[in-house]
Design a protein around this motif. Structure first.
Motif, PDB file in Angstrom:
ATOM      1  N   LEU B  22       0.839  -1.191   0.000  1.00 49.99           N
ATOM      2  CA  LEU B  22       0.000   0.000   0.000  1.00 49.99           C
ATOM      3  C   LEU B  22       0.880   1.250   0.000  1.00 49.99           C
ATOM      4  CD1 LEU B  22      -2.832  -0.845   2.552  1.00 49.99           C
ATOM      5  CD2 LEU B  22      -3.034  -0.551   0.090  1.00 49.99           C
ATOM      6  N   GLY B  23       0.345   2.331  -0.547  1.00 58.61           N
ATOM      7  CA  GLY B  23       1.092   3.585  -0.536  1.00 58.61           C
ATOM      8  C   GLY B  23       2.250   3.573  -1.512  1.00 58.61           C
ATOM      9  N   VAL B 106      -3.585  11.207   0.146  1.00 54.40           N
ATOM     10  CA  VAL B 106      -4.153  10.132  -0.663  1.00 54.40           C
ATOM     11  C   VAL B 106      -3.362   8.840  -0.536  1.00 54.40           C
ATOM     12  CG1 VAL B 106      -5.305  11.590  -2.324  1.00 54.40           C
ATOM     13  CG2 VAL B 106      -2.917  11.003  -2.673  1.00 54.40           C
ATOM     14  N   ASN B 107      -2.438   8.798   0.430  1.00 55.04           N
ATOM     15  CA  ASN B 107      -1.719   7.560   0.665  1.00 55.04           C
ATOM     16  C   ASN B 107      -2.697   6.563   1.266  1.00 55.04           C
ATOM     17  OD1 ASN B 107      -0.065   5.520   1.576  1.00 55.04           O
ATOM     18  ND2 ASN B 107       1.580   6.913   2.140  1.00 55.04           N
ATOM     19  N   CYS B 108      -2.955   5.468   0.547  1.00 54.27           N
ATOM     20  CA  CYS B 108      -4.014   4.564   1.002  1.00 54.27           C
ATOM     21  C   CYS B 108      -3.662   3.901   2.319  1.00 54.27           C
ATOM     22  CB  CYS B 108      -4.339   3.521  -0.055  1.00 54.27           C
ATOM     23  SG  CYS B 108      -3.003   3.155  -1.144  1.00 54.27           S
ATOM     24  N   LEU B 111      -5.525   5.994   5.172  1.00 55.23           N
ATOM     25  CA  LEU B 111      -6.963   5.738   5.217  1.00 55.23           C
ATOM     26  C   LEU B 111      -7.216   4.265   5.522  1.00 55.23           C
ATOM     27  CD1 LEU B 111      -9.750   6.927   4.853  1.00 55.23           C
ATOM     28  CD2 LEU B 111      -9.667   6.278   2.462  1.00 55.23           C
ATOM     29  N   GLY B 112      -6.349   3.400   4.987  1.00 52.80           N
ATOM     30  CA  GLY B 112      -6.486   1.956   5.213  1.00 52.80           C
ATOM     31  C   GLY B 112      -6.436   1.621   6.688  1.00 52.80           C
TER      32      GLY B 112
END
Lengths: 192, 194
Positions: B22-23, B106-108, B111-112
């Motif tokens: 991710l990211g 917007v780095n998932c 939010l993840g």
């Protein structure tokens, strides 16, 4: 766990969340506004210090706008007493990855004293060699007079050795230096 | 789940770069040198910890249908705070990382973690999760940055070992993918033996 979603509580929650966030951000902005401006001024000042001969005045408070073919550029006159010893010109042009902005310093006779890169977004490892800490590219401009030393890359018939594999960046850098020289001449004209 | 376990799983078992993948945008974009990677990792860690804490605090008050926009507002606020503070007090670091700081929003991974962990766990656990994932992310970025810097410019943390250039491709975008691919292989081989 999470509450049931009704129109009322959704509206209410989002309003409260955004209101709280913006209040908090406003506070942080108010606190950091001063230091940010100071940091910017300091950056400009150290760039000026680097690109013009020794001076006794405060160039950033003497700065003025010079118009050249419809655009305005900031110039920072460096004076020793009342004598103009040099002029730092802030100019920019479009590079490979975005704007390249330079602080170009001239001695009073028009030779380039030194050049400092204020900001750029060129490719790391290639185009970022315009920074004097990364390669000797900027050294070749030192002490040259743009009237004799043609500020164009050799590919375009000038005297500048381009950075290998970064011709577009080198061209943009030369463009900015040329613009700065035009501004310098305009400044001399205006202040005869 | 033990407290220590929450931290270590972020570093090894659920490493955001080498396991969760991710990211990837900041991972590939900022790791041209070890220092850049580390700076980006630390910045992300700060946002992760703060947003995890706040989200775990407010998640029970937020209707589930508007939880994502609310989380994003919280995350974006912390990123903006970080950006302003960095600009004010660390202008040097801001010059190198400035472009990528807004991308943390917007780095998932941020939010993840908010969605998968912080909204369901206590404040302390969420903070620890932020630390664990943050450390894992920072380590991953630093290692990737170090490999790319070493191969691409023959330097490590800014100290040059060779004259001239290295293999430039590792500094450019394709090199990021190549280096990340090989690091993934190594990491998973080592992890399988554990």
């Amino acid at each position: 766990m999470a509450k049931e979603s009704t129109l009322k509580n959704m509206l209410l929650t989002l309003s409260i969340v955004t209101l709280a966030a913006s209040t908090f951000l406003g506070m942080v902005y108010a606190v950091t506004k001063g230091p940010i401006e100071e940091a910017m001024i300091q950056k400009t000042n150290s760039a000026i210090m680097q690109v013009v001969p020794e001076f006794t005045n405060d160039p950033s408070s003497d700065k003025l706008l010079v118009d050249l073919s419809g655009k305005s550029y900031w110039v920072y006159p460096a004076k020793n007493g009342d004598n103009l010893v040099g002029l730092a010109v802030e100019s920019s042009s479009s590079g490979f990855g975005g704007r390249i902005s330079l602080m170009v310093g001239f001695s009073s006779d028009g030779t380039i004293y030194d050049i400092s890169v204020l900001s750029h977004t060129e490719t790391p490892g290639l185009g970022d060699k315009i920074e004097s800490s990364k390669s000797n590219f900027s050294v070749q401009f030192k002490g040259t007079n743009p009237d004799e030393f043609k500020i164009l890359v050799k590919k375009d018939g000038g005297d500048v050795d381009a950075i290998t594999a970064s011709t577009i960046t080198s061209r943009a850098y030369c463009d900015a230096v040329r613009i700065a020289y035009e501004v310098f001449k305009q400044y001399l004209n205006d202040n005869k | 789940m033990g407290k220590l376990n929450i931290i270590t799983k972020g570093i090894l078992k659920e490493n955001p770069i080498f396991v969760l993948l991710l990211g990837m945008c900041p991972t590939l974009g900022t790791t041209t040198s070890a220092i850049n990677g580390m700076g980006m990792g630390l910045a992300t860690m700060f946002v992760l910890i703060m947003s995890n804490i706040v989200i775990s605090l407010i998640s029970s008050l937020i209707p589930s249908k508007v939880r994502i926009p609310s989380y994003i507002v919280v995350i974006a606020s912390f990123v903006t705070i970080l950006q302003l503070v960095m600009q004010a007090y660390l202008p040097g670091l801001y010059d190198t990382l400035g472009l990528f700081i807004p991308l943390i929003v917007v780095n998932c991974i941020v939010l993840g973690r908010a969605e998968a962990f912080a909204s369901k766990n206590s404040i302390v656990d969420s903070a620890l999760d932020g630390i664990g994932i943050g450390v894992g992310f920072t380590l991953g970025l630093t290692v990737l940055g170090a490999v790319r810097e070493l191969l691409g410019s023959g330097a490590l943390f800014g100290f040059k070992f060779i004259q001239g250039d290295g293999m430039l491709v590792f500094i450019l975008a394709p090199g990021a993918f190549i280096a990340l691919g090989y690091l993934l292989v190594l990491f998973n081989k080592y992890k399988a033996k554990l």
